[in-house]
Scaffold this active site. Structure first.
Site, PDB file in Angstrom:
ATOM      1  N   GLY A   1       0.789  -1.229   0.000  1.00  0.00           N
ATOM      2  CA  GLY A   1       0.000   0.000   0.000  1.00  0.00           C
ATOM      3  C   GLY A   1       0.820   1.277   0.000  1.00  0.00           C
ATOM      4  O   GLY A   1       0.277   2.361  -0.193  1.00  0.00           O
ATOM      5  N   GLU A   2       2.121   1.169   0.250  1.00  0.00           N
ATOM      6  CA  GLU A   2       2.934   2.391   0.267  1.00  0.00           C
ATOM      7  C   GLU A   2       3.011   3.007  -1.122  1.00  0.00           C
ATOM      8  O   GLU A   2       2.965   2.308  -2.134  1.00  0.00           O
ATOM      9  CB  GLU A   2       4.361   2.079   0.767  1.00  0.00           C
ATOM     10  CG  GLU A   2       4.403   1.864   2.254  1.00  0.00           C
ATOM     11  CD  GLU A   2       5.832   1.617   2.763  1.00  0.00           C
ATOM     12  OE1 GLU A   2       6.781   1.747   1.976  1.00  0.00           O
ATOM     13  OE2 GLU A   2       5.962   1.276   3.945  1.00  0.00           O
TER      14      GLU A   2
ATOM     15  N   ASP B   1     -20.576  33.943   7.675  1.00  0.00           N
ATOM     16  CA  ASP B   1     -20.170  34.280   9.049  1.00  0.00           C
ATOM     17  C   ASP B   1     -19.273  35.514   8.989  1.00  0.00           C
ATOM     18  O   ASP B   1     -18.857  35.929   7.897  1.00  0.00           O
ATOM     19  CB  ASP B   1     -19.481  33.103   9.763  1.00  0.00           C
ATOM     20  CG  ASP B   1     -18.310  32.542   8.978  1.00  0.00           C
ATOM     21  OD1 ASP B   1     -17.593  33.338   8.358  1.00  0.00           O
ATOM     22  OD2 ASP B   1     -18.141  31.312   8.978  1.00  0.00           O
TER      23      ASP B   1
ATOM     24  N   LYS C   1     -23.428  34.040  12.869  1.00  0.00           N
ATOM     25  CA  LYS C   1     -23.349  32.587  13.110  1.00  0.00           C
ATOM     26  C   LYS C   1     -22.773  32.342  14.509  1.00  0.00           C
ATOM     27  O   LYS C   1     -21.666  32.802  14.797  1.00  0.00           O
ATOM     28  CB  LYS C   1     -22.459  31.962  12.026  1.00  0.00           C
ATOM     29  CG  LYS C   1     -22.278  30.449  12.123  1.00  0.00           C
ATOM     30  CD  LYS C   1     -21.571  29.927  10.872  1.00  0.00           C
ATOM     31  CE  LYS C   1     -20.502  28.933  11.200  1.00  0.00           C
ATOM     32  NZ  LYS C   1     -19.714  28.520  10.041  1.00  0.00           N
TER      33      LYS C   1
ATOM     34  N   THR D   1     -18.124  20.350   4.306  1.00  0.00           N
ATOM     35  CA  THR D   1     -19.269  19.422   4.275  1.00  0.00           C
ATOM     36  C   THR D   1     -20.467  20.070   3.587  1.00  0.00           C
ATOM     37  O   THR D   1     -21.439  19.398   3.256  1.00  0.00           O
ATOM     38  CB  THR D   1     -19.722  19.062   5.701  1.00  0.00           C
ATOM     39  OG1 THR D   1     -20.184  20.260   6.339  1.00  0.00           O
ATOM     40  CG2 THR D   1     -18.598  18.459   6.519  1.00  0.00           C
ATOM     41  N   GLY D   2     -20.401  21.379   3.420  1.00  0.00           N
ATOM     42  CA  GLY D   2     -21.522  22.110   2.808  1.00  0.00           C
ATOM     43  C   GLY D   2     -22.562  22.549   3.826  1.00  0.00           C
ATOM     44  O   GLY D   2     -23.492  23.279   3.491  1.00  0.00           O
ATOM     45  N   GLY D   3     -22.396  22.129   5.085  1.00  0.00           N
ATOM     46  CA  GLY D   3     -23.395  22.432   6.123  1.00  0.00           C
ATOM     47  C   GLY D   3     -23.677  23.929   6.243  1.00  0.00           C
ATOM     48  O   GLY D   3     -24.838  24.345   6.314  1.00  0.00           O
TER      49      GLY D   3
HETATM   50  C1  R5P Z   1     -15.177  28.421   8.515  1.00  0.00           C
HETATM   51  O1  R5P Z   1     -14.451  29.112   9.204  1.00  0.00           O
HETATM   52  C2  R5P Z   1     -14.970  28.352   7.038  1.00  0.00           C
HETATM   53  O2  R5P Z   1     -14.749  29.609   6.482  1.00  0.00           O
HETATM   54  C3  R5P Z   1     -16.147  27.693   6.340  1.00  0.00           C
HETATM   55  O3  R5P Z   1     -17.306  28.462   6.575  1.00  0.00           O
HETATM   56  C4  R5P Z   1     -16.360  26.301   6.833  1.00  0.00           C
HETATM   57  O4  R5P Z   1     -15.148  25.613   6.875  1.00  0.00           O
HETATM   58  C5  R5P Z   1     -17.327  25.561   5.948  1.00  0.00           C
HETATM   59  O5  R5P Z   1     -17.459  24.272   6.443  1.00  0.00           O
HETATM   60  P1  R5P Z   1     -18.730  23.383   6.082  1.00  0.00           P
HETATM   61  O6  R5P Z   1     -18.866  23.399   4.588  1.00  0.00           O
HETATM   62  O7  R5P Z   1     -18.373  22.028   6.620  1.00  0.00           O
HETATM   63  O8  R5P Z   1     -19.892  23.961   6.771  1.00  0.00           O
END
Ligand code: R5P
Length: 283
Positions: free
Chosen positions: A35-36, A161, A184, A215-217
């Site tokens: 795997g290396e 934010d 936020k 993650t897009g959250g």
């Molecule tokens: C936070 O400080 C970053 O600027 C982004 O807002 C954050 O990393 C986005 O992360 P996620 O897409 O997981 O919400």
């Protein structure tokens, strides 16, 4: 100059070599049976200025970057520049809880050990630059990102934010509009509260900007809040589209325009930072 691409940045590296009219090395890669990773840079490098282009988005990316840098050094490269389009592990630039490492310091120390200079693109926090004892430049690509939206009707540029407000402000200035940010508040490690600023939203067109979508959250939350308030057109922009858990598909289905840069190559990488990196390498 010779450009050496890591597997995380092949398309971007080839665009940079075209813009610089420089050589682009082929790289042989394979895995050993255990795997290396194995890499071999196939170009002649003796005495040449060499730029190795590679992300540190995940552990394998970092190992590949370090192996490539060392391969170039061993082959007699002259000045050796590590170009990190997406500098991963940069969000932990300080200790938040006892017992944690300073991850961005670890990355910087490893990379500078094998190079003469580091160039990053829109690193999450510029504090990381202070960990280097060799030259470390961070490129802003706000002008390039803004150009994508020129000609679109944008009523507000909104940061999800306050940390992204400066970016939103600069983009709004280029686009001739106003910038605001969402309040936020982190409640605990899993939940955050978001409150929209007091504006007129019904029928408006909003551009949401951030440095990274992971993650897009954060963006999905902001998009839902804006839709609930009657916003008619939403564009989303970030420099780095990590898009964990295939969040690009979810975001694309919710908004009118999703545009990220090619620091991480993907279907929504419609803005190229190749010119910005080439300019920096030329200087
Ligand atoms: C936070 O400080 C970053 O600027 C982004 O807002 C954050 O990393 C986005 O992360 P996620 O897409 O997981 O919400």
């Amino acid at each position: 100059m010779l450009i050496v691409p890591s597997s995380s940045s092949e398309t971007l590296a080839s665009k940079i070599s075209e813009l610089l009219r420089s050589g682009l090395s082929e790289v042989e890669r394979k895995r050993f049976p255990d795997g290396e990773m194995y890499v071999r840079v196939l170009a002649e490098m003796e005495g040449k200025e060499v730029a190795v282009i590679g992300n540190t988005r995940n552990d394998a990316d970092l190992i590949e970057l370090l192996l490539l840098l060392n391969a170039c050094r061993e082959a007699g490269a002259g000045k050796l520049i590590a170009v990190i389009p997406y500098f991963g592990y940069a969000r932990q630039h300080m200790i938040y809880r006892d017992g944690e490492p300073v991850s961005s310091k670890v990355m910087t120390k490893c990379i500078e050990e094998f190079s003469d200079e580091i160039i990053s693109v829109e690193i999450h926090n510029e504090e990381t630059l202070h960990f280097a004892s060799k030259p470390f430049r961070n490129i802003s690509v706000i002008d390039t990102m803004s150009r994508h939206f020129l000609g679109q009707k944008i009523d507000y540029v909104l940061a999800p934010d306050d940390g992204a407000f400066d970016r939103a402000r600069k983009m709004a200035e280029i686009l001739g509009t106003r910038a605001h940010y969402i309040d936020k508040k982190r409640i605990d490690s899993k939940s955050v509260e978001m409150h929209l600023p007091n504006l007129e939203y019904d029928g408006k067109s909003v551009l949401l900007v951030d440095d990274i979508i992971s993650t897009g959250g954060t963006i999905i939350r902001a998009v839902n809040l804006l839709r609930d308030r009657g916003v008619s057109r939403i564009s989303v922009n970030a420099v780095h589209g990590v898009f964990a858990r295939e969040s690009d598909k979810t975001i694309a289905s919710l908004v009118d325009d999703l545009a990220v840069s090619d620091t991480i190559d993907g279907p929504n990488s419609t803005v190229s930072v190749a010119e910005n990196i080439s300019r920096s390498l030329r200087s």
